[in-house]
Motif scaffolding. Structure first.
Motif, PDB file in Angstrom:
ATOM      1  N   MET A   1     -19.268  14.057 -59.026  1.00 19.87           N
ATOM      2  CA  MET A   1     -19.422  12.781 -59.679  1.00 19.87           C
ATOM      3  C   MET A   1     -18.494  12.761 -60.902  1.00 19.87           C
ATOM      4  O   MET A   1     -18.521  13.667 -61.713  1.00 19.87           O
ATOM      5  CB  MET A   1     -20.895  12.618 -60.096  1.00 19.87           C
ATOM      6  N   GLN A   2     -17.697  11.743 -60.998  1.00 19.56           N
ATOM      7  CA  GLN A   2     -16.742  11.646 -62.098  1.00 19.56           C
ATOM      8  C   GLN A   2     -17.393  10.994 -63.319  1.00 19.56           C
ATOM      9  O   GLN A   2     -18.464  10.389 -63.226  1.00 19.56           O
ATOM     10  CB  GLN A   2     -15.524  10.866 -61.656  1.00 19.56           C
ATOM     11  N   LEU A   3     -16.710  11.130 -64.462  1.00 23.64           N
ATOM     12  CA  LEU A   3     -17.258  10.647 -65.727  1.00 23.64           C
ATOM     13  C   LEU A   3     -17.686   9.190 -65.644  1.00 23.64           C
ATOM     14  O   LEU A   3     -18.797   8.844 -66.039  1.00 23.64           O
ATOM     15  CB  LEU A   3     -16.235  10.836 -66.859  1.00 23.64           C
ATOM     16  N   TYR A   4     -16.832   8.322 -65.126  1.00 29.85           N
ATOM     17  CA  TYR A   4     -17.167   6.897 -65.105  1.00 29.85           C
ATOM     18  C   TYR A   4     -18.412   6.623 -64.255  1.00 29.85           C
ATOM     19  O   TYR A   4     -19.234   5.771 -64.604  1.00 29.85           O
ATOM     20  CB  TYR A   4     -15.975   6.045 -64.664  1.00 29.85           C
ATOM     21  N   GLU A   5     -18.581   7.361 -63.179  1.00 28.73           N
ATOM     22  CA  GLU A   5     -19.768   7.205 -62.336  1.00 28.73           C
ATOM     23  C   GLU A   5     -21.024   7.693 -63.073  1.00 28.73           C
ATOM     24  O   GLU A   5     -22.087   7.070 -62.983  1.00 28.73           O
ATOM     25  CB  GLU A   5     -19.606   7.989 -61.037  1.00 28.73           C
ATOM     26  N   LYS A   6     -20.871   8.798 -63.782  1.00 31.50           N
ATOM     27  CA  LYS A   6     -22.001   9.333 -64.548  1.00 31.50           C
ATOM     28  C   LYS A   6     -22.434   8.355 -65.627  1.00 31.50           C
ATOM     29  O   LYS A   6     -23.635   8.141 -65.833  1.00 31.50           O
ATOM     30  CB  LYS A   6     -21.630  10.674 -65.180  1.00 31.50           C
ATOM     31  N   LEU A   7     -21.459   7.777 -66.331  1.00 30.86           N
ATOM     32  CA  LEU A   7     -21.795   6.857 -67.414  1.00 30.86           C
ATOM     33  C   LEU A   7     -22.552   5.641 -66.895  1.00 30.86           C
ATOM     34  O   LEU A   7     -23.555   5.226 -67.488  1.00 30.86           O
ATOM     35  CB  LEU A   7     -20.527   6.425 -68.153  1.00 30.86           C
ATOM     36  N   ALA A   8     -22.092   5.073 -65.795  1.00 29.75           N
ATOM     37  CA  ALA A   8     -22.769   3.910 -65.217  1.00 29.75           C
ATOM     38  C   ALA A   8     -24.173   4.288 -64.747  1.00 29.75           C
ATOM     39  O   ALA A   8     -25.145   3.566 -65.010  1.00 29.75           O
ATOM     40  CB  ALA A   8     -21.952   3.337 -64.068  1.00 29.75           C
ATOM     41  N   TRP A   9     -24.287   5.421 -64.085  1.00 24.98           N
ATOM     42  CA  TRP A   9     -25.582   5.846 -63.556  1.00 24.98           C
ATOM     43  C   TRP A   9     -26.568   6.126 -64.680  1.00 24.98           C
ATOM     44  O   TRP A   9     -27.731   5.718 -64.618  1.00 24.98           O
ATOM     45  CB  TRP A   9     -25.405   7.081 -62.667  1.00 24.98           C
ATOM     46  N   LEU A  10     -26.113   6.837 -65.717  1.00 20.70           N
ATOM     47  CA  LEU A  10     -26.990   7.181 -66.834  1.00 20.70           C
ATOM     48  C   LEU A  10     -27.482   5.941 -67.574  1.00 20.70           C
ATOM     49  O   LEU A  10     -28.647   5.866 -67.962  1.00 20.70           O
ATOM     50  CB  LEU A  10     -26.271   8.122 -67.799  1.00 20.70           C
ATOM     51  N   ARG A  11     -26.595   4.967 -67.753  1.00 19.86           N
ATOM     52  CA  ARG A  11     -27.005   3.741 -68.442  1.00 19.86           C
ATOM     53  C   ARG A  11     -28.059   3.004 -67.630  1.00 19.86           C
ATOM     54  O   ARG A  11     -29.087   2.571 -68.155  1.00 19.86           O
ATOM     55  CB  ARG A  11     -25.798   2.826 -68.693  1.00 19.86           C
ATOM     56  N   ARG A  12     -27.829   2.887 -66.329  1.00 13.96           N
ATOM     57  CA  ARG A  12     -28.811   2.217 -65.474  1.00 13.96           C
ATOM     58  C   ARG A  12     -30.139   2.990 -65.453  1.00 13.96           C
ATOM     59  O   ARG A  12     -31.207   2.390 -65.470  1.00 13.96           O
ATOM     60  CB  ARG A  12     -28.269   2.055 -64.062  1.00 13.96           C
ATOM     61  N   GLU A  13     -30.047   4.323 -65.406  1.00 10.62           N
ATOM     62  CA  GLU A  13     -31.250   5.142 -65.395  1.00 10.62           C
ATOM     63  C   GLU A  13     -32.065   4.924 -66.670  1.00 10.62           C
ATOM     64  O   GLU A  13     -33.288   4.887 -66.644  1.00 10.62           O
ATOM     65  CB  GLU A  13     -30.888   6.617 -65.257  1.00 10.62           C
ATOM     66  N   ASP A  63     -17.552  17.581 -66.881  1.00 13.04           N
ATOM     67  CA  ASP A  63     -17.309  18.440 -65.731  1.00 13.04           C
ATOM     68  C   ASP A  63     -17.617  17.679 -64.443  1.00 13.04           C
ATOM     69  O   ASP A  63     -18.771  17.449 -64.096  1.00 13.04           O
ATOM     70  CB  ASP A  63     -18.180  19.695 -65.826  1.00 13.04           C
ATOM     71  N   ASP A  64     -16.561  17.287 -63.707  1.00 12.96           N
ATOM     72  CA  ASP A  64     -16.728  16.524 -62.473  1.00 12.96           C
ATOM     73  C   ASP A  64     -17.498  17.294 -61.405  1.00 12.96           C
ATOM     74  O   ASP A  64     -18.087  16.695 -60.512  1.00 12.96           O
ATOM     75  CB  ASP A  64     -15.373  16.089 -61.902  1.00 12.96           C
ATOM     76  N   SER A  65     -17.501  18.618 -61.504  1.00 11.87           N
ATOM     77  CA  SER A  65     -18.223  19.408 -60.509  1.00 11.87           C
ATOM     78  C   SER A  65     -19.717  19.508 -60.837  1.00 11.87           C
ATOM     79  O   SER A  65     -20.514  19.914 -60.000  1.00 11.87           O
ATOM     80  CB  SER A  65     -17.625  20.814 -60.404  1.00 11.87           C
ATOM     81  N   GLN A  66     -20.089  19.133 -62.069  1.00  9.14           N
ATOM     82  CA  GLN A  66     -21.500  19.172 -62.489  1.00  9.14           C
ATOM     83  C   GLN A  66     -22.214  17.926 -61.998  1.00  9.14           C
ATOM     84  O   GLN A  66     -21.823  16.805 -62.312  1.00  9.14           O
ATOM     85  CB  GLN A  66     -21.613  19.218 -64.011  1.00  9.14           C
ATOM     86  N   ASP A  67     -23.274  18.124 -61.258  1.00  5.32           N
ATOM     87  CA  ASP A  67     -24.100  17.018 -60.798  1.00  5.32           C
ATOM     88  C   ASP A  67     -25.229  16.808 -61.804  1.00  5.32           C
ATOM     89  O   ASP A  67     -25.934  17.763 -62.156  1.00  5.32           O
ATOM     90  CB  ASP A  67     -24.663  17.350 -59.414  1.00  5.32           C
ATOM     91  N   ILE A  68     -25.406  15.576 -62.255  1.00  5.27           N
ATOM     92  CA  ILE A  68     -26.432  15.270 -63.248  1.00  5.27           C
ATOM     93  C   ILE A  68     -27.815  15.613 -62.707  1.00  5.27           C
ATOM     94  O   ILE A  68     -28.640  16.180 -63.402  1.00  5.27           O
ATOM     95  CB  ILE A  68     -26.386  13.785 -63.655  1.00  5.27           C
ATOM     96  N   HIS A  69     -28.060  15.257 -61.457  1.00  5.29           N
ATOM     97  CA  HIS A  69     -29.377  15.502 -60.863  1.00  5.29           C
ATOM     98  C   HIS A  69     -29.682  16.998 -60.831  1.00  5.29           C
ATOM     99  O   HIS A  69     -30.790  17.415 -61.170  1.00  5.29           O
ATOM    100  CB  HIS A  69     -29.443  14.922 -59.456  1.00  5.29           C
ATOM    101  N   ALA A  70     -28.704  17.793 -60.442  1.00  5.58           N
ATOM    102  CA  ALA A  70     -28.896  19.248 -60.384  1.00  5.58           C
ATOM    103  C   ALA A  70     -29.121  19.809 -61.784  1.00  5.58           C
ATOM    104  O   ALA A  70     -29.967  20.683 -61.984  1.00  5.58           O
ATOM    105  CB  ALA A  70     -27.696  19.918 -59.729  1.00  5.58           C
ATOM    106  N   TRP A  71     -28.366  19.317 -62.759  1.00  8.66           N
ATOM    107  CA  TRP A  71     -28.522  19.788 -64.131  1.00  8.66           C
ATOM    108  C   TRP A  71     -29.928  19.477 -64.632  1.00  8.66           C
ATOM    109  O   TRP A  71     -30.591  20.334 -65.218  1.00  8.66           O
ATOM    110  CB  TRP A  71     -27.473  19.148 -65.041  1.00  8.66           C
ATOM    111  N   ARG A  72     -30.396  18.253 -64.401  1.00 10.06           N
ATOM    112  CA  ARG A  72     -31.728  17.864 -64.867  1.00 10.06           C
ATOM    113  C   ARG A  72     -32.815  18.647 -64.149  1.00 10.06           C
ATOM    114  O   ARG A  72     -33.816  19.026 -64.746  1.00 10.06           O
ATOM    115  CB  ARG A  72     -31.933  16.365 -64.710  1.00 10.06           C
ATOM    116  N   GLU A  73     -32.643  18.882 -62.870  1.00 13.41           N
ATOM    117  CA  GLU A  73     -33.620  19.683 -62.134  1.00 13.41           C
ATOM    118  C   GLU A  73     -33.684  21.098 -62.695  1.00 13.41           C
ATOM    119  O   GLU A  73     -34.764  21.670 -62.853  1.00 13.41           O
ATOM    120  CB  GLU A  73     -33.252  19.721 -60.649  1.00 13.41           C
ATOM    121  N   ASN A  74     -32.520  21.646 -63.031  1.00  9.46           N
ATOM    122  CA  ASN A  74     -32.463  22.968 -63.642  1.00  9.46           C
ATOM    123  C   ASN A  74     -33.198  22.976 -64.983  1.00  9.46           C
ATOM    124  O   ASN A  74     -33.947  23.909 -65.287  1.00  9.46           O
ATOM    125  CB  ASN A  74     -31.008  23.404 -63.809  1.00  9.46           C
ATOM    126  N   GLN A  75     -32.995  21.932 -65.787  1.00  8.38           N
ATOM    127  CA  GLN A  75     -33.684  21.833 -67.078  1.00  8.38           C
ATOM    128  C   GLN A  75     -35.193  21.739 -66.866  1.00  8.38           C
ATOM    129  O   GLN A  75     -35.973  22.378 -67.570  1.00  8.38           O
ATOM    130  CB  GLN A  75     -33.189  20.618 -67.862  1.00  8.38           C
TER     131      GLN A  75
END
Length: 111
Positions: A1-13, A63-75
């Motif tokens: 997931m690229q930065l722009y996709e993460k930003l849009a997803w996080l704002r909507r979330e 980090d484009d290789s970092q998935d937000i969902h995976a990071w949050r699940e890890n947290q």
């Protein structure tokens, strides 16, 4: 997931509009829009503010290789393990403020 996709997803979330995000960061709504479609990239300072707004580290955003969902699940797993699956009301309040997106449903809340 690229930065722009993460930003849009996080704002909507987070459930906020581009205008609300723009006001929080003291930028224009158009700047938020450009960041979310990938035609522009936030400055280093704005990345820091976005990180704080969305409660996610800057390195995860970049980090484009970092998935937000995976990071949050890890947290979530780290929180669960560190508390032994039992959480007091006081700690629950602290978690709500610190990790609003991370509600481990398997935790047993105790008084």
């Amino acid at each position: 997931m690229q930065l722009y996709e993460k930003l849009a997803w996080l704002r909507r979330e987070k459930g906020i509009s581009q205008l609300t995000a723009a006001e929080a960061l003291k930028v224009s709504r158009q700047a938020i829009s450009r960041w979310e479609v990938g035609t522009a990239v936030p400055t280093t300072d704005n990345l820091k503010y976005l990180s704080e707004l969305y409660d996610i580290p800057v390195d995860v955003l970049l980090d484009d290789s970092q998935d937000i969902h995976a990071w949050r699940e890890n947290q979530q797993n780290r929180i669960t393990k560190s508390m032994g699956h039992r959480v007091s009301r006081q700690r629950r309040s602290e978690l709500r403020r610190s990790w609003p997106w991370c509600w481990p449903s398997e935790l047993e809340w105790v008084s």
